[in-house]
Structure formats: C-alpha cells, structure tokens
Write an enzyme that holds these catalytic residues in place. Structure first.
Site, mmCIF file in Angstrom:
data_model
loop_
_atom_site.group_PDB
_atom_site.id
_atom_site.type_symbol
_atom_site.label_atom_id
_atom_site.label_comp_id
_atom_site.label_asym_id
_atom_site.label_seq_id
_atom_site.Cartn_x
_atom_site.Cartn_y
_atom_site.Cartn_z
ATOM 1 C CG ASP A 1 2.176 0.576 -0.049
ATOM 2 O OD1 ASP A 1 2.458 0.124 -1.236
ATOM 3 O OD2 ASP A 1 1.807 1.834 0.197
ATOM 4 N N GLY B 1 8.833 -0.771 -2.899
ATOM 5 C CA GLY B 1 9.387 -0.137 -3.831
ATOM 6 C C GLY B 1 10.465 0.697 -3.357
ATOM 7 C CG ASN C 1 -0.599 -4.238 -7.302
ATOM 8 O OD1 ASN C 1 -0.748 -4.816 -6.415
ATOM 9 N ND2 ASN C 1 -0.507 -3.028 -7.444
ATOM 10 N NE ARG D 1 -1.335 1.628 1.817
ATOM 11 C CZ ARG D 1 -2.075 1.821 0.665
ATOM 12 N NH1 ARG D 1 -3.249 1.716 0.483
ATOM 13 N NH2 ARG D 1 -1.191 1.809 -0.515
HETATM 14 C C1 IPE Z 1 -1.708 -1.739 -2.439
HETATM 15 O O1 IPE Z 1 -0.586 -1.026 -2.802
HETATM 16 C C2 IPE Z 1 -1.563 -3.205 -2.935
HETATM 17 C C3 IPE Z 1 -0.763 -4.069 -2.373
HETATM 18 C C4 IPE Z 1 -0.097 -3.782 -1.242
HETATM 19 C C5 IPE Z 1 -0.782 -5.312 -2.962
HETATM 20 P P1 IPE Z 1 -0.399 -0.150 -3.986
HETATM 21 O O2 IPE Z 1 0.960 0.373 -3.832
HETATM 22 O O3 IPE Z 1 -0.724 -0.855 -5.223
HETATM 23 O O4 IPE Z 1 -1.447 1.008 -3.850
HETATM 24 P P2 IPE Z 1 -1.619 2.364 -4.125
HETATM 25 O O5 IPE Z 1 -1.197 2.646 -5.691
HETATM 26 O O6 IPE Z 1 -0.529 3.179 -3.515
HETATM 27 O O7 IPE Z 1 -2.752 2.926 -4.101
HETATM 28 C C1 IPE Z 2 3.593 -3.078 -2.065
HETATM 29 O O1 IPE Z 2 4.793 -2.349 -2.322
HETATM 30 C C2 IPE Z 2 3.849 -4.194 -2.939
HETATM 31 C C3 IPE Z 2 2.787 -4.486 -3.903
HETATM 32 C C4 IPE Z 2 1.824 -3.626 -4.380
HETATM 33 C C5 IPE Z 2 2.820 -5.625 -4.847
HETATM 34 P P1 IPE Z 2 4.856 -1.181 -3.452
HETATM 35 O O2 IPE Z 2 5.473 -2.277 -4.622
HETATM 36 O O3 IPE Z 2 3.578 -0.815 -3.965
HETATM 37 O O4 IPE Z 2 6.051 -0.332 -2.893
HETATM 38 P P2 IPE Z 2 5.949 1.206 -3.147
HETATM 39 O O5 IPE Z 2 4.464 1.627 -2.565
HETATM 40 O O6 IPE Z 2 6.157 1.597 -4.461
HETATM 41 O O7 IPE Z 2 7.202 1.846 -2.419
HETATM 42 MG MG MG Z 3 2.674 1.117 -3.063
#
Ligand code: IPE
Ligand code: IPE
Ligand code: MG
Length: 243
Positions: A29, A32, A77, A190
């Site tokens: 995680d 983004g 997702n 995590r």
């Molecule tokens: C969990 O991360 C899913 C993956 C890492 C693939 P998310 O970013 O989707 O989870 P939330 O929305 O913070 O709970």
């Molecule tokens: C995890 O990173 C990757 C996936 C869930 C596919 P995020 O895309 O959730 O990154 P943040 O949490 O928005 O920073």
């Molecule tokens: Mg995330």
C-alpha cells in the site's frame, strides 16, 4: 527501552535465519501517495511499486522464506478510475510475461489467488501458463492476490464445501480456499501507514503477527523487510495458551 523485560520491537539487530517465518504476506500500500508526493500520476507509483515487489520477492527467496503472498488488487479496487485499473492490469501483464521467461531459471513458483474469472481473458491465459511452469518448479513460491477479497474467498469455499456435501470442518473448508495447500502466514506486513486489513486473508490471519510501518510501498526496501522480520522474531506467540 524500559529496564524491565525485553524490548518488544527491537528492530536494530539482525535477522535470525534459524527462526524465519515460512510465509510472509504483504499489503502493498501507498503507491498513490508516493506518486502524489512527487507530483506524478498515481500510475507512476504503481510502476515503481511493481519494481519493489520484484526486489522484495528476490530478497525473501534469498533469505530462505518459503512463501511470499502479496496483495496486488482487491475485489474493491474496481471502484478506482478505469484508467488506474487498466494501468495496474497492464503492469500485472508485464510481470506475468517476464515471469514466464524467468521463473524456471530463478526457480520461483508463481500463483495467482483470487476470482480470476473476472479478469481479462488475456491475463487468464498468462495465469495458466505460469501455473503450468510452476508445476515443474520446487522451492520458493510467490502468490499474487489478484481480484482477491477475503470475504469472497470465504463465501466461495463455504459454497464449494456445501456443494461437495462435505462436513464443514476447518480442514475441509481450507481445502477450498484460494490458499489451499499454503501454510497460514506467520507475518503480515502493511506499509503505507494504514492499520487495517482491507479484506486480506481474513481466514488465514487468525494467528498471524501484524507489522505496520509508515514507509510507502515504493520506498519499502530490503532493510524495511528485515526490520519487519526482526520485530516478528521479538514477538511472543501464545496462540491463546500460557507460557
Ligand atoms: C489494499 O489497499 C489493497 C491492495 C493493496 C491491493 P487499498 O488501498 O485498496 O485499501 P484501503 O482502501 O486503504 O482500505
Ligand atoms: C496500493 O497502493 C496498490 C493498490 C491498491 C493496487 P494504493 O494505490 O492504494 O496507494 P495509496 O494508498 O492510494 O497511496
Ligand atoms: Mg491504498
């Protein structure tokens, strides 16, 4: 730290290779936010995140960990903008193509856990090819959770158990999970600062040790992994009993 007792999360030391977790699971995680901090599109974070996965998988293999399970794409997702979803699927495709060429050489078994009927047929074919290659490989196994949800997995297993007319025991039930045959993860990591499970390995995490850190996934490196393992090695695992 305190004068009494040992420090619980002393992460300054070294990994004890004789007490490694057999199975490490990671919620990858923070891609983004990593990109946003740099004024880049979120997809740039996913690209670097995919590189991090390659490095950490190699590191786990070299340490002697037997299984690494990563959360790459959840059943939730799909809510993301179509452009981001397709960028992630594109990176997964790229990874699969590369794996098809290298997994035999590197002796890495690759499995995809999740509802794969809902992914593009092109990706489904690549999953099949990686499965065929994996069947001939012994040793380290990487599991990539793709369109994975813990609740989906549990419901699906319950239905399969019922359809087979089996008695609902832990053993029968786990044999219908995506993770059938894989030991439960001793350690779930995590990165990215959030402290929640987000529908990951809900059945399998019953007695897992959790490790959270603020490092965003693209910045997570070998030392960050070692710190998580060292913290795990300092935990007192009681499984509901007393010592
Ligand atoms: C969990 O991360 C899913 C993956 C890492 C693939 P998310 O970013 O989707 O989870 P939330 O929305 O913070 O709970
Ligand atoms: C995890 O990173 C990757 C996936 C869930 C596919 P995020 O895309 O959730 O990154 P943040 O949490 O928005 O920073
Ligand atoms: Mg995330």
């Amino acid at each position: 730290m305190g004068l009494l007792g040992k420090r619980k999360d002393n992460t300054a030391g070294q990994v004890d290779r004789s007490r490694l977790p057999r199975h490490i699971a990671i919620i990858m995680d923070g891609n983004g936010r990593w990109a946003k901090q740099r004024g880049l599109p979120r997809t740039a974070g996913h690209k670097v995140g995919a590189e991090t996965f390659r490095r950490i998988a190699t590191c786990c293999k070299n340490l002697g960990v037997e299984y690494l399970t990563v959360y790459a794409f959840s059943t939730e997702n799909w809510k993301r903008p179509a452009e981001e979803v397709s960028a992630i699927m594109g990176l997964l495709k790229q990874y699969m193509l590369e794996a098809i060429d290298t997994m035999e050489r590197d002796q890495i078994r690759l499995r995809f856990l999740g509802n794969l009927n809902a992914i593009a047929p092109e990706l489904q074919e690549l999953v099949e090819r990686t499965n065929e290659i994996s069947d001939h490989i012994r040793g380290f196994q990487a599991n990539v959770c793709l369109n994975y949800g813990g609740r989906d997995e549990i419901l699906r297993a319950a239905r399969a158990c019922a359809a087979a007319g089996e008695e609902l025991t832990e053993e029968h039930f786990s044999a219908h999970l995506y993770s059938a045959g894989i030991p439960d993860p001793e350690l779930i990591i995590r990165p990215g600062g959030e402290q929640r499970i987000s529908n990951f390995l809900l059945w399998q995490c019953a007695y897992s040790e959790f490790y959270f850190c603020d490092t965003l996934w693209p910045d997570f490196d070998e030392r960050a992994l070692e710190k998580a393992i060292i913290a795990y090695q300092g935990r007192d695992r009681r499984y509901g009993g007393v010592k």
